[in-house]
Design a protein around this motif. Sequence first.
Motif, PDB file in Angstrom:
ATOM      1  N   GLY A 139       0.821  -1.265   0.089  1.00 19.29           N
ATOM      2  CA  GLY A 139       0.017  -0.079   0.053  1.00 19.29           C
ATOM      3  C   GLY A 139       0.860   1.186   0.034  1.00 19.29           C
ATOM      4  O   GLY A 139       2.074   1.181   0.058  1.00 19.29           O
ATOM      5  N   ILE A 140       0.243   2.295   0.158  1.00 18.54           N
ATOM      6  CA  ILE A 140       0.779   3.720   0.129  1.00 18.54           C
ATOM      7  C   ILE A 140       0.358   4.338   1.348  1.00 18.54           C
ATOM      8  O   ILE A 140      -0.687   5.168   1.168  1.00 18.54           O
ATOM      9  N   PRO A 141       1.081   4.450   2.255  1.00 18.37           N
ATOM     10  CA  PRO A 141       0.346   5.224   3.522  1.00 18.37           C
ATOM     11  C   PRO A 141       0.355   6.604   3.293  1.00 18.37           C
ATOM     12  O   PRO A 141       1.093   7.178   2.357  1.00 18.37           O
ATOM     13  N   MET A 152      -4.361   4.383  -1.264  1.00 19.21           N
ATOM     14  CA  MET A 152      -4.059   2.944  -1.735  1.00 19.21           C
ATOM     15  C   MET A 152      -3.695   2.111  -0.442  1.00 19.21           C
ATOM     16  O   MET A 152      -2.839   2.261   0.215  1.00 19.21           O
TER      17      MET A 152
END
Lengths: 267, 519
Positions: free
Chosen positions: B246-248, B252
């Motif tokens: 994911g993309i903190p 996402m």
Amino acid sequence: MRWFWLTFFTVCPIAAVVLCVVAPGLDWWFPGEAGSPLGERIDSLFYLILYIVTGTFIGTQIAMVYVLWKSSKKDDERAWYSHGSHNLEVIWTIVPAGILLFIALYQMDVWAEFRVLSKFPKEARKAPVAEVMARQFEWRIRYPEPGRTLQIQQQPTDLYAVNELIVPAAKPVMIYLKTQDVQHSFFLPELRVKQDAVPGQIIPVWFEATKPGEYVLVCAELCGWGHYKMGARVVALAEEQFEAAMEKLAEEQSDDGFADAGESDDE
Amino acid sequence: MRHSHYGVLPVSIRQNSNILFVLACGFLFVGCDAFSPPDAVFVVREETNQLTSNVSNAVEAELDNSFGNPHQLVAWLKLPVDFGGVMGATEESTLEGPLNKFPVTFDTEADEKFIAQFQNDDGDFKFGESGARLDWMTGEYAGKSMQVIGYDAETQLLTTKEKVEVPPAAGDTFVLSAGDTLKSGRALYMEHCLHCHGVSGDGNGPTALYLNPRPRDYRLGQFKFKSTKPAEKVRQEGLGRVIKYGIPGTYMPSFLLLEDEELYAIVEYVRWLSMRGELEYRVDQELVLASGLTNKIIAERKADGDDSEEIQEEIDEAVANMPVLFDDLAGQLAESWLLAEEEGSLIVPAVARVEDSFESRARGRKFFLEKCTNCHGHKGRGNGSMTEDYQKNEETGELYAEPGLFDIWGNSVKPRNLTQGVYRGGRRPVDLFYRLYGGIGPSKMPNFATTDPQILWDTVNYVLHVPFETPGEYIEVDKEYFESKKKSGGDEEKAADEEAATTETKQTATGSTESSDQG
Ligand SMILES: [Cu+2]
């Protein structure tokens, strides 16, 4: 037609009772064995309530069917209305109230142990394993560096993971539950843990996985359109393996891409 | 496995569309067809729509030819995507026709795949009820397909349902169950990604409206978080990491629980969508910028008195040339995606990480003051002066309507607030090194590929420490930096910089060292 309805209302409760009795044997509805000691106690509370409810159900159904059959034979007798009977009202207020009071007192220990921080097992309370931060739509996890204790504030040495919470097995562990945005709920069905994550709060939650293995972690609070995405896992490892896993995580997180440059032939 | 061979290979999903149809009937039956989902289609770029109708139709037709539609995907083997399937070749055969058995060979990798896919636990080869599809790539039967119903491991004879008079020549190549990976990628993409990233990967799915930052539009072939050198594309592995972890700081989420094969299939599908989108984009660029075949330009030319027959000729030529244009541009694209997978494209730090110490971070701080403060601000809060200036749109040459920075997709971007300790592209030191060395092209973060890697590591150490900075920690460092600047030229710009830094320190520092910052 009268006989049809009589039979119908007699058969239905009987079928319900039969189903209820055979259900556990057929593995219907029942959530399997609890994976934690406290879970077992929660289950026994569940079964106690189930027995009480089943008893009540059978009693009321017998009474109903009895009245149904008895009065079906008398065409000329007028119905008797019990509405407003003081004695009856007192009886069916006091009896259920007594049962509820009994349940309320009986479950207090388990509830306290599950929810009240001072009743948590001491070793869990002393050393929280991780902070679990729920957010739309994943679980972000922060561990202390091996050998350190978890602080409420982020530390430079902390380790991070997502959607996989690693804990030691066969030992009570505590986490701090937080949420970054809306309400979520930390749900470990096999371990019988369900706790809402509330914005602005840090909520301690403890559990113990009796056996090493993978357990389901899901969000049990409808938290937005991506709620269904919040599937993750809790991995319970034997003490030594747990330590090794933490070391591995620490190593991965300090990766500078240099040491393995020689043999990197990834995809 | 990479295909370099040219050919068009349909991937059938008739089964799936039947299921969809049944569901739609169900909705009709209960009388609420208003709730049945819209049909999945690949949308066309705005630029394509602006082309004059003959040309835009030709672009659409060619896109359809090369990529199909969501119900009927086309695996264009010119693209470096692993569409799935097992490649094999025929051997010299002594059998005489009419026959339905051919000796075949697989290379080692394909052999493993073949066995994994078709051999059951008892060691028998099974090909499902209707058999497995075999597509001939070369030779007599190129472009035709057959159904494989059996295989004998000892004689290496493949049995097909169809009997042929002339046996395929030795060395003819074929693919078994072509497009498997792409098909499973599509199913997974529809389940997990579509609602944000859209059917076409245009970042415009139904939930995209509610998100800030907006979901990535893959159709420029550009991704922000990658491990490759500044000019290179993203690697399979890099996309895989983003999906997995994911993309903190964005919407996402992590898809950690996907199986490896599932992750791989999604990566390939996303790469394929990205190639499709970028190809259309480049074709449009060519037709708009180089050929000027938009409705608007043509109308202007006609108004200027240009010969309309001549214009029509240009249009006809562009339409006739469309397959060639697609082929050329796809070739260029394929090359750039293949290049990204090569060892040389990966950023590998030339030296190991410099040990994290105050001295190292102080050097990093100086580099930060030199290069980063315009955007990230003196305290790393992401509030540098650029965020308040009006920037020029490079494409149109005009100023944006709003102050601040914009990415290549036209979305407003904020330089990262480094005090929060949230690292979108990952928080390993190597991830931060990638960001510095490779820059973040699409959001205009410059790259520092030519900077001494030691200094980059110092900066990584500094950046990782920003969230834990004590007030006034670098006050001496800052002083020294600005004084040396003054001595070495003392231009006004730097003096202004210093002033800004001092003011900011005054406003924000709570430490007692504040007063010593007066210059
Ligand atoms: Cu949730």
